[in-house]
Design a protein around this motif. Structure first.
Motif, PDB file in Angstrom:
ATOM      1  N   GLY A  35       6.182  10.022   1.887  1.00 36.11           N
ATOM      2  CA  GLY A  35       5.295  10.887   1.155  1.00 36.11           C
ATOM      3  C   GLY A  35       3.979  11.236   1.753  1.00 36.11           C
ATOM      4  N   ASP A  36       3.175  12.237   1.276  1.00 37.79           N
ATOM      5  CA  ASP A  36       2.106  12.579   1.791  1.00 37.79           C
ATOM      6  C   ASP A  36       0.942  12.288   0.791  1.00 37.79           C
ATOM      7  OD1 ASP A  36       0.846  13.794   3.906  1.00 37.79           O
ATOM      8  OD2 ASP A  36       0.684  15.774   2.897  1.00 37.79           O
ATOM      9  N   TYR A  37      -0.368  11.682   1.833  1.00 33.19           N
ATOM     10  CA  TYR A  37      -1.350  11.327   0.811  1.00 33.19           C
ATOM     11  C   TYR A  37      -1.200  10.060  -0.005  1.00 33.19           C
ATOM     12  CZ  TYR A  37      -6.272  12.238   0.114  1.00 33.19           C
ATOM     13  OH  TYR A  37      -7.735  12.348  -0.014  1.00 33.19           O
ATOM     14  N   VAL A  38      -0.339   9.318   0.635  1.00 29.25           N
ATOM     15  CA  VAL A  38      -0.004   7.782  -0.151  1.00 29.25           C
ATOM     16  C   VAL A  38      -0.887   6.981  -0.105  1.00 29.25           C
ATOM     17  CG1 VAL A  38       2.060   6.021  -0.149  1.00 29.25           C
ATOM     18  CG2 VAL A  38       2.652   8.379   0.347  1.00 29.25           C
ATOM     19  N   ARG A  39      -1.535   6.168  -1.157  1.00 27.58           N
ATOM     20  CA  ARG A  39      -2.403   5.164  -1.044  1.00 27.58           C
ATOM     21  C   ARG A  39      -1.971   4.011  -0.477  1.00 27.58           C
ATOM     22  NH1 ARG A  39      -2.504   7.683  -6.301  1.00 27.58           N
ATOM     23  NH2 ARG A  39      -4.562   9.086  -6.509  1.00 27.58           N
ATOM     24  N   VAL A  62       6.425  -2.996   8.668  1.00 24.63           N
ATOM     25  CA  VAL A  62       6.536  -3.603   7.458  1.00 24.63           C
ATOM     26  C   VAL A  62       6.781  -5.122   7.537  1.00 24.63           C
ATOM     27  CG1 VAL A  62       7.804  -3.817   5.338  1.00 24.63           C
ATOM     28  CG2 VAL A  62       7.562  -1.400   6.595  1.00 24.63           C
ATOM     29  N   LEU A  63       5.826  -5.921   7.071  1.00 24.85           N
ATOM     30  CA  LEU A  63       5.704  -7.439   7.358  1.00 24.85           C
ATOM     31  C   LEU A  63       6.431  -8.119   6.179  1.00 24.85           C
ATOM     32  CD1 LEU A  63       2.002  -7.544   8.374  1.00 24.85           C
ATOM     33  CD2 LEU A  63       4.084  -7.646   9.897  1.00 24.85           C
ATOM     34  N   SER A  64       6.449  -7.707   4.990  1.00 27.37           N
ATOM     35  CA  SER A  64       7.132  -8.351   3.719  1.00 27.37           C
ATOM     36  C   SER A  64       7.154  -7.303   2.751  1.00 27.37           C
ATOM     37  CB  SER A  64       6.357  -9.546   3.353  1.00 27.37           C
ATOM     38  OG  SER A  64       5.055  -9.150   2.736  1.00 27.37           O
ATOM     39  N   GLU A  65       7.962  -8.026   1.634  1.00 25.02           N
ATOM     40  CA  GLU A  65       8.341  -7.122   0.453  1.00 25.02           C
ATOM     41  C   GLU A  65       8.097  -8.021  -0.724  1.00 25.02           C
ATOM     42  OE1 GLU A  65      12.336  -6.069  -1.689  1.00 25.02           O
ATOM     43  OE2 GLU A  65      12.254  -5.530   0.305  1.00 25.02           O
ATOM     44  N   VAL A  66       7.170  -7.428  -1.897  1.00 21.86           N
ATOM     45  CA  VAL A  66       7.364  -8.160  -3.068  1.00 21.86           C
ATOM     46  C   VAL A  66       7.817  -7.040  -4.310  1.00 21.86           C
ATOM     47  CG1 VAL A  66       5.612 -10.015  -2.452  1.00 21.86           C
ATOM     48  CG2 VAL A  66       4.730  -7.832  -3.656  1.00 21.86           C
ATOM     49  N   TYR A  74       5.677  -3.028  -0.360  1.00 21.99           N
ATOM     50  CA  TYR A  74       5.695  -3.354   1.329  1.00 21.99           C
ATOM     51  C   TYR A  74       4.224  -3.822   1.871  1.00 21.99           C
ATOM     52  CZ  TYR A  74      10.256  -1.608   1.268  1.00 21.99           C
ATOM     53  OH  TYR A  74      11.715  -1.604   0.800  1.00 21.99           O
ATOM     54  N   GLU A  75       4.224  -4.943   2.308  1.00 24.26           N
ATOM     55  CA  GLU A  75       3.012  -5.393   3.195  1.00 24.26           C
ATOM     56  C   GLU A  75       3.106  -4.570   4.604  1.00 24.26           C
ATOM     57  OE1 GLU A  75       0.413  -9.454   4.391  1.00 24.26           O
ATOM     58  OE2 GLU A  75       2.715  -9.374   4.122  1.00 24.26           O
ATOM     59  N   ILE A  76       2.037  -4.063   5.021  1.00 14.25           N
ATOM     60  CA  ILE A  76       1.946  -3.470   6.344  1.00 14.25           C
ATOM     61  C   ILE A  76       0.525  -3.730   7.211  1.00 14.25           C
ATOM     62  CG2 ILE A  76       3.668  -1.504   5.498  1.00 14.25           C
ATOM     63  CD1 ILE A  76       0.867   0.083   5.466  1.00 14.25           C
ATOM     64  N   TYR A  77       0.591  -3.538   8.334  1.00  8.19           N
ATOM     65  CA  TYR A  77      -0.392  -3.503   9.145  1.00  8.19           C
ATOM     66  C   TYR A  77      -1.520  -2.346   8.547  1.00  8.19           C
ATOM     67  CZ  TYR A  77       1.111  -7.334  12.265  1.00  8.19           C
ATOM     68  OH  TYR A  77       1.149  -8.401  12.656  1.00  8.19           O
ATOM     69  N   THR A  85      -3.903  -6.842   6.758  1.00 11.12           N
ATOM     70  CA  THR A  85      -2.628  -6.273   6.213  1.00 11.12           C
ATOM     71  C   THR A  85      -3.047  -5.694   4.774  1.00 11.12           C
ATOM     72  OG1 THR A  85      -1.947  -8.299   4.957  1.00 11.12           O
ATOM     73  CG2 THR A  85      -1.113  -7.751   7.177  1.00 11.12           C
ATOM     74  N   VAL A  86      -2.264  -4.698   4.438  1.00  9.95           N
ATOM     75  CA  VAL A  86      -2.510  -3.883   3.139  1.00  9.95           C
ATOM     76  C   VAL A  86      -1.160  -3.809   2.575  1.00  9.95           C
ATOM     77  CG1 VAL A  86      -4.571  -2.514   3.854  1.00  9.95           C
ATOM     78  CG2 VAL A  86      -2.253  -1.691   4.282  1.00  9.95           C
ATOM     79  N   TRP A  87      -0.932  -2.979   1.277  1.00  7.43           N
ATOM     80  CA  TRP A  87       0.164  -2.721   0.483  1.00  7.43           C
ATOM     81  C   TRP A  87       0.329  -1.455   0.138  1.00  7.43           C
ATOM     82  CZ3 TRP A  87       3.468  -7.075  -0.312  1.00  7.43           C
ATOM     83  CH2 TRP A  87       2.900  -8.237   0.200  1.00  7.43           C
ATOM     84  N   VAL A  88       1.598  -0.957   0.558  1.00 10.83           N
ATOM     85  CA  VAL A  88       1.895   0.293  -0.207  1.00 10.83           C
ATOM     86  C   VAL A  88       3.283   0.267  -0.994  1.00 10.83           C
ATOM     87  CG1 VAL A  88       3.489   0.719   2.028  1.00 10.83           C
ATOM     88  CG2 VAL A  88       2.286   2.584   0.778  1.00 10.83           C
ATOM     89  N   ALA A  89       3.435   1.178  -1.915  1.00 12.78           N
ATOM     90  CA  ALA A  89       4.492   1.100  -2.746  1.00 12.78           C
ATOM     91  C   ALA A  89       5.861   1.476  -1.958  1.00 12.78           C
ATOM     92  CB  ALA A  89       4.312   2.457  -3.859  1.00 12.78           C
ATOM     93  N   GLY A  90       6.761   0.840  -2.276  1.00  6.20           N
ATOM     94  CA  GLY A  90       7.945   1.025  -1.409  1.00  6.20           C
ATOM     95  C   GLY A  90       8.788   2.289  -1.510  1.00  6.20           C
TER      96      GLY A  90
END
Length: 98
Positions: A35-39, A62-66, A74-77, A85-90
């Motif tokens: 996507g573009d401009y994904v928080r 991608v480090l993990s998923e909840v 997804y947890e990402i750097y 780490t931060v989180w982004v919608a899968g």
């Protein structure tokens, strides 16, 4: 009519298979933003603090998923600070295909 119904059912089965193929099987894994401009956020969930944005084509680790309320996160750097780490919608992250 039966032929049309059979074709529609086949399309649904194929599309469900494609969606499942985009799921990460193990971690860590290479991913790409679709996507573009994904928080990306401090925690998984839309009520968490926004820390930055990803753009289409950005590569992430991608480090993990909840799952939160049925949504995959997804947890990402953090692209701006690799020490946290931060989180982004899968729905916006897909596995990198080599």
């Amino acid at each position: 009519m039966r032929k049309v119904l059979a074709i529609v059912l086949l399309m649904i089965v194929v599309l469900c298979g494609i969606a499942e193929a985009a799921v990460f099987r193990s971690f860590p894994a290479d991913g790409v933003c679709t996507g573009d401009y994904v928080r990306y956020r401090s925690r998984p969930g839309t009520n968490s603090k926004i820390l930055g944005r990803l753009f289409e084509g950005d590569e992430v680790t991608v480090l993990s998923e909840v799952r939160v309320k049925g949504q995959r996160w997804y947890e990402i750097y953090d692209p701006n600070d690799g020490d946290r780490t931060v989180w982004v919608a899968g729905q916006y992250i897909s596995p990198v295909e080599y």
